[in-house]
Design a protein around this motif. Structure first.
Motif, PDB file in Angstrom:
ATOM      1  N   GLN A  50       0.822  -1.215   0.000  1.00 51.58           N
ATOM      2  CA  GLN A  50       0.000   0.000   0.000  1.00 51.58           C
ATOM      3  C   GLN A  50       0.854   1.263   0.000  1.00 51.58           C
ATOM      4  O   GLN A  50       0.343   2.354  -0.243  1.00 51.58           O
ATOM      5  N   CYS A  92     -10.934   0.621   3.348  1.00 53.56           N
ATOM      6  CA  CYS A  92      -9.551   0.341   2.959  1.00 53.56           C
ATOM      7  C   CYS A  92      -8.864   1.660   2.627  1.00 53.56           C
ATOM      8  O   CYS A  92      -9.424   2.480   1.893  1.00 53.56           O
ATOM      9  N   LEU A  93      -7.671   1.876   3.163  1.00 56.32           N
ATOM     10  CA  LEU A  93      -6.946   3.123   2.903  1.00 56.32           C
ATOM     11  C   LEU A  93      -6.621   3.296   1.421  1.00 56.32           C
ATOM     12  O   LEU A  93      -6.403   4.409   0.962  1.00 56.32           O
ATOM     13  N   HIS A 134      -7.626  -8.957   6.000  1.00 57.36           N
ATOM     14  CA  HIS A 134      -7.671  -7.837   5.050  1.00 57.36           C
ATOM     15  C   HIS A 134      -6.245  -7.527   4.539  1.00 57.36           C
ATOM     16  O   HIS A 134      -6.031  -7.372   3.330  1.00 57.36           O
ATOM     17  N   HIS A 138      -4.264  -7.955   0.806  1.00 54.04           N
ATOM     18  CA  HIS A 138      -3.452  -6.951   0.097  1.00 54.04           C
ATOM     19  C   HIS A 138      -2.173  -7.572  -0.457  1.00 54.04           C
ATOM     20  O   HIS A 138      -1.811  -7.358  -1.612  1.00 54.04           O
TER      21      HIS A 138
HETATM   22 CO    CO Z   1      -6.870  -2.097   2.770  1.00 54.40          CO
END
Ligand code: CO
Length: 182
Positions: A50, A92-93, A134, A138
């Motif tokens: 991320q 989710c960011l 989660h 990713h």
């Molecule tokens: Co996320």
């Protein structure tokens, strides 16, 4: 302290299966930066890809909901047992402003390494178990939009398209900047 840029849906690194961590020697400052970035964004978990890094590691901090829980680091994590089922709204960011009801196993057992390289085996459930799943998603290139029905996904289609267009613009800008530097 360094807050890194969080990549959004549309950036190809979010679709990549991340590489195992083999070199543990320079992880301390990277982990600190991941925490800083996560806290700044007010998330409870953050995976390395991320922030654009192809590494199998993530951090989670749910201490604001359960004071017994300390911030945690998971390296090369694998889910070895999963049981039960529960539905919970997840954000989710990397997909800002979108919340989806995601169905996942309720109880999991994980094998993972800490910063000391030692392997741990531990059972998780509730919010921590969900956050781990989660973040593991990713690192395998899976997002919450892949965990809902096409009907549910359709409801957020317009927002998704916008996020994707902006993320793709950033990706192409990044590659142009790289060319100029080289
Ligand atoms: Co996320």
């Amino acid at each position: 302290m360094a807050v890194m840029g969080i990549v959004h849906y549309g950036d190809p690194i979010l679709r990549k299966k991340c590489a195992s961590v083999k070199d543990f020697s320079n992880l301390d400052s990277l982990i600190d930066d991941l925490y800083d970035t996560m806290y700044e964004a007010e998330g409870i978990g953050l995976a390395a890809n991320q922030v654009g890094l192809d590494l199998n590691l993530f951090v989670i901090d749910i201490s604001h909901t359960d004071e017994k829980e300390k911030p945690r680091i998971f390296i090369n994590c694998e889910i070895i047992v999963s049981e039960g089922q529960s539905v919970f709204p997840e954000g989710c960011l990397s997909i800002p402003e979108i919340t989806l009801d995601v169905t996942r196993p309720e109880f999991i057992t994980c094998k993972y390494q800490g910063l000391d390289k030692e392997w741990q085996e531990e059972e998780f459930s509730d919010l921590l178990g969900r956050a781990i799943q989660h973040e593991m998603d990713h690192l395998n290139g899976i997002l919450i939009i892949d965990r809902v029905s096409s009907l549910e996904k359709m409801k957020v289609n317009k927002e998704l398209k916008e996020i994707k267009i902006n993320a793709e613009k950033k990706v192409s800008k990044r590659s142009i900047e790289k060319r100029v530097v080289l």
